[in-house]
Design a protein around this motif. Structure first.
Motif, PDB file in Angstrom:
ATOM      1  N   ASN A 159      40.563 -20.328   7.047  1.00  0.00           N
ATOM      2  CA  ASN A 159      41.313 -21.574   6.880  1.00  0.00           C
ATOM      3  C   ASN A 159      41.888 -21.917   8.249  1.00  0.00           C
ATOM      4  O   ASN A 159      42.319 -21.014   8.969  1.00  0.00           O
ATOM      5  CB  ASN A 159      42.455 -21.384   5.857  1.00  0.00           C
ATOM      6  CG  ASN A 159      42.893 -22.680   5.209  1.00  0.00           C
ATOM      7  OD1 ASN A 159      42.966 -23.713   5.887  1.00  0.00           O
ATOM      8  ND2 ASN A 159      43.210 -22.646   3.932  1.00  0.00           N
ATOM      9  N   TRP A 184      46.708 -18.955   6.140  1.00  0.00           N
ATOM     10  CA  TRP A 184      46.471 -18.425   4.781  1.00  0.00           C
ATOM     11  C   TRP A 184      47.138 -17.071   4.576  1.00  0.00           C
ATOM     12  O   TRP A 184      47.520 -16.727   3.458  1.00  0.00           O
ATOM     13  CB  TRP A 184      44.981 -18.353   4.465  1.00  0.00           C
ATOM     14  CG  TRP A 184      44.177 -17.496   5.410  1.00  0.00           C
ATOM     15  CD1 TRP A 184      43.570 -17.906   6.558  1.00  0.00           C
ATOM     16  CD2 TRP A 184      43.899 -16.096   5.291  1.00  0.00           C
ATOM     17  NE1 TRP A 184      42.938 -16.847   7.163  1.00  0.00           N
ATOM     18  CE2 TRP A 184      43.110 -15.722   6.415  1.00  0.00           C
ATOM     19  CE3 TRP A 184      44.216 -15.121   4.342  1.00  0.00           C
ATOM     20  CZ2 TRP A 184      42.658 -14.421   6.613  1.00  0.00           C
ATOM     21  CZ3 TRP A 184      43.763 -13.820   4.541  1.00  0.00           C
ATOM     22  CH2 TRP A 184      42.994 -13.478   5.660  1.00  0.00           C
ATOM     23  N   TYR A 226      41.124 -21.859   0.773  1.00  0.00           N
ATOM     24  CA  TYR A 226      39.998 -21.555   1.665  1.00  0.00           C
ATOM     25  C   TYR A 226      39.471 -22.837   2.283  1.00  0.00           C
ATOM     26  O   TYR A 226      39.246 -23.831   1.591  1.00  0.00           O
ATOM     27  CB  TYR A 226      38.886 -20.879   0.852  1.00  0.00           C
ATOM     28  CG  TYR A 226      37.667 -20.489   1.674  1.00  0.00           C
ATOM     29  CD1 TYR A 226      37.616 -19.263   2.327  1.00  0.00           C
ATOM     30  CD2 TYR A 226      36.574 -21.345   1.794  1.00  0.00           C
ATOM     31  CE1 TYR A 226      36.504 -18.909   3.084  1.00  0.00           C
ATOM     32  CE2 TYR A 226      35.463 -20.996   2.552  1.00  0.00           C
ATOM     33  CZ  TYR A 226      35.434 -19.769   3.187  1.00  0.00           C
ATOM     34  OH  TYR A 226      34.339 -19.420   3.931  1.00  0.00           O
ATOM     35  N   ASN A 227      39.268 -22.785   3.589  1.00  0.00           N
ATOM     36  CA  ASN A 227      38.677 -23.914   4.303  1.00  0.00           C
ATOM     37  C   ASN A 227      37.831 -23.293   5.403  1.00  0.00           C
ATOM     38  O   ASN A 227      38.325 -23.036   6.494  1.00  0.00           O
ATOM     39  CB  ASN A 227      39.784 -24.811   4.869  1.00  0.00           C
ATOM     40  CG  ASN A 227      39.235 -25.916   5.754  1.00  0.00           C
ATOM     41  OD1 ASN A 227      38.060 -26.269   5.665  1.00  0.00           O
ATOM     42  ND2 ASN A 227      40.097 -26.462   6.605  1.00  0.00           N
ATOM     43  N   ALA A 266      44.451 -27.861   2.532  1.00  0.00           N
ATOM     44  CA  ALA A 266      43.246 -27.916   3.377  1.00  0.00           C
ATOM     45  C   ALA A 266      41.980 -27.412   2.688  1.00  0.00           C
ATOM     46  O   ALA A 266      40.886 -27.556   3.250  1.00  0.00           O
ATOM     47  CB  ALA A 266      43.473 -27.133   4.666  1.00  0.00           C
ATOM     48  N   ALA A 267      42.104 -26.845   1.490  1.00  0.00           N
ATOM     49  CA  ALA A 267      40.881 -26.479   0.751  1.00  0.00           C
ATOM     50  C   ALA A 267      40.050 -27.721   0.469  1.00  0.00           C
ATOM     51  O   ALA A 267      38.838 -27.608   0.218  1.00  0.00           O
ATOM     52  CB  ALA A 267      41.236 -25.762  -0.548  1.00  0.00           C
ATOM     53  N   ASP A 268      40.676 -28.900   0.541  1.00  0.00           N
ATOM     54  CA  ASP A 268      39.902 -30.134   0.331  1.00  0.00           C
ATOM     55  C   ASP A 268      39.199 -30.597   1.614  1.00  0.00           C
ATOM     56  O   ASP A 268      38.508 -31.604   1.620  1.00  0.00           O
ATOM     57  CB  ASP A 268      40.762 -31.248  -0.285  1.00  0.00           C
ATOM     58  CG  ASP A 268      41.889 -31.721   0.642  1.00  0.00           C
ATOM     59  OD1 ASP A 268      41.845 -31.437   1.856  1.00  0.00           O
ATOM     60  OD2 ASP A 268      42.815 -32.372   0.125  1.00  0.00           O
ATOM     61  N   ASN A 269      39.380 -29.842   2.693  1.00  0.00           N
ATOM     62  CA  ASN A 269      38.608 -30.114   3.916  1.00  0.00           C
ATOM     63  C   ASN A 269      37.263 -29.388   3.864  1.00  0.00           C
ATOM     64  O   ASN A 269      36.330 -29.746   4.573  1.00  0.00           O
ATOM     65  CB  ASN A 269      39.315 -29.566   5.165  1.00  0.00           C
ATOM     66  CG  ASN A 269      40.703 -30.142   5.459  1.00  0.00           C
ATOM     67  OD1 ASN A 269      41.237 -29.876   6.525  1.00  0.00           O
ATOM     68  ND2 ASN A 269      41.313 -30.886   4.538  1.00  0.00           N
ATOM     69  N   SER A 270      37.233 -28.331   3.068  1.00  0.00           N
ATOM     70  CA  SER A 270      36.103 -27.394   3.113  1.00  0.00           C
ATOM     71  C   SER A 270      34.828 -28.011   2.550  1.00  0.00           C
ATOM     72  O   SER A 270      34.876 -28.984   1.807  1.00  0.00           O
ATOM     73  CB  SER A 270      36.482 -26.140   2.316  1.00  0.00           C
ATOM     74  OG  SER A 270      35.800 -25.013   2.807  1.00  0.00           O
ATOM     75  N   THR A 315      36.809 -31.756  -6.037  1.00  0.00           N
ATOM     76  CA  THR A 315      38.064 -32.100  -5.344  1.00  0.00           C
ATOM     77  C   THR A 315      38.388 -33.592  -5.453  1.00  0.00           C
ATOM     78  O   THR A 315      39.508 -33.992  -5.185  1.00  0.00           O
ATOM     79  CB  THR A 315      37.992 -31.734  -3.844  1.00  0.00           C
ATOM     80  OG1 THR A 315      36.975 -32.508  -3.224  1.00  0.00           O
ATOM     81  CG2 THR A 315      37.696 -30.259  -3.636  1.00  0.00           C
ATOM     82  N   GLY A 317      38.266 -35.658  -0.109  1.00  0.00           N
ATOM     83  CA  GLY A 317      38.481 -34.657   0.934  1.00  0.00           C
ATOM     84  C   GLY A 317      38.568 -35.342   2.282  1.00  0.00           C
ATOM     85  O   GLY A 317      38.568 -36.580   2.365  1.00  0.00           O
ATOM     86  N   TYR A 354      35.823 -32.832   9.082  1.00  0.00           N
ATOM     87  CA  TYR A 354      34.565 -32.071   9.152  1.00  0.00           C
ATOM     88  C   TYR A 354      33.326 -32.927   8.901  1.00  0.00           C
ATOM     89  O   TYR A 354      32.447 -32.560   8.112  1.00  0.00           O
ATOM     90  CB  TYR A 354      34.604 -30.848   8.227  1.00  0.00           C
ATOM     91  CG  TYR A 354      35.683 -29.871   8.641  1.00  0.00           C
ATOM     92  CD1 TYR A 354      35.483 -28.993   9.703  1.00  0.00           C
ATOM     93  CD2 TYR A 354      36.932 -29.871   8.007  1.00  0.00           C
ATOM     94  CE1 TYR A 354      36.486 -28.130  10.120  1.00  0.00           C
ATOM     95  CE2 TYR A 354      37.945 -29.010   8.415  1.00  0.00           C
ATOM     96  CZ  TYR A 354      37.710 -28.145   9.476  1.00  0.00           C
ATOM     97  OH  TYR A 354      38.707 -27.296   9.882  1.00  0.00           O
TER      98      TYR A 354
END
Ligand code: ZN
Length: 287
Positions: free
Chosen positions: A31, A35, A84-85, A112-116, A127, A130, A133
């Motif tokens: 991440n 985290w 998690y990212n 930031a898991a919505d960046n992954s 999600t 997001g 990226y």
């Protein structure tokens, strides 16, 4: 010993007439956020409710075969919290994760898991929206609140942004939803990043709360979705964009919406009362 302890906890909860704690998995390990500090805060907050028994699965660093080999037993859990990212999981793991959520598993997507996983279509559907990226206009629409209703705003523009951290008000938009029932119409969140310009497929998504991204702090000038409920197959997803770091996570509003969102994702119901120290429209409340 661990098994014995679990058996004792289960027996005790059966004897007391309470349901056994909901098996919960936090996934972390990669991440661009801290985290190592935030996972223990969320684990503690969930376990303090008495409703959850929390395991943590930590993805190894890098992008090598260890990451591709990461494959927890998702179906052991009622709800999975994504902190998690990072690097893409192997295809078998992605398919198992999709099957878990589509089959009725609960999922909580944290900040930031919505960046992954910008390229993983099913994850982006889970999600709803997001950012960052390499996401573009083609990733979907902005999910916003305009003229008293939820709208998908397809106007072109950037994907993923936040201004300077500050305290901001969360506006409840779905007061009858189990996660929001009994919460105030407005509450002041502790200083945090306010994600704006987030976009995605936003299918089967209900905005639970928005925040006004004030241009004074570099925001979009729009009422941006911050708490979202999503249906993915038979699964329920709670997406919370707040909680950049451990300081913002001291906000009782963050803690309580996390606890309620996890319970709803796991069971479809919320049994937790709203605590007396929940923030007010003009007053932050920290624990
Ligand atoms: Zn952040």
């Amino acid at each position: 010993m661990k098994k014995l302890l679990a058996a004792v906890v289960l027996a005790a909860s059966l004897l007391s007439g309470q349901a056994a704690p909901l098996p919960t998995l936090i996934i972390d390990g990669q991440n661009n956020h801290d985290w190592k500090s935030t996972t223990p805060v969320m684990k503690q907050a969930l376990e303090a409710s008495g409703l959850f028994a929390v395991d943590v699965a930590t993805v190894p660093g890098g992008t090598g075969p260890e990451v591709a080999a990461f494959k927890p037993e998702f179906t052991k859990y009622k709800v999975i919290v994504m902190n998690y990212n990072g690097a893409d999981w192997g295809e078998a793991t992605r398919k198992a994760f999709e099957a878990y959520v589509a089959g009725g598993g609960g999922l909580v997507v944290q900040h930031a898991a919505d960046n992954s996983f910008p390229q993983w279509q099913a994850y982006n559907e889970m999600t709803a929206v997001g950012g960052w990226y390499g996401r573009t206009d083609k990733s979907g629409a902005y999910l916003r609140w305009k003229d008293g209703k939820q709208v998908l705003d397809t106007s072109p523009g950037q994907v993923g942004h936040h201004g300077a951290q500050h305290e901001f008000v969360l506006d409840t938009r779905a007061p009858k939803h189990p996660i929001m029932a009994g919460l105030p119409a407005q509450w002041l969140h502790a200083s945090d990043e306010l994600y704006d310009f987030m976009r995605g497929p936003a299918k089967n998504a209900t905005i639970l709360a928005t925040a006004f991204a004030d241009p004074k702090f570099g925001g979009s000038g729009e009422h941006e979705a911050q708490l979202i409920a999503i249906e993915f197959g038979k699964g329920r997803v709670f997406h919370t964009m707040i909680g950049h770091g451990p300081e913002a996570m001291k906000c009782v509003g963050f803690i309580v919406t996390l606890q309620r969102g996890c319970e709803w994702a796991a069971t479809g119901k919320v049994t937790q009362p709203v605590p007396a120290d929940f923030p007010k429209a003009d007053a932050v409340s920290l624990r």
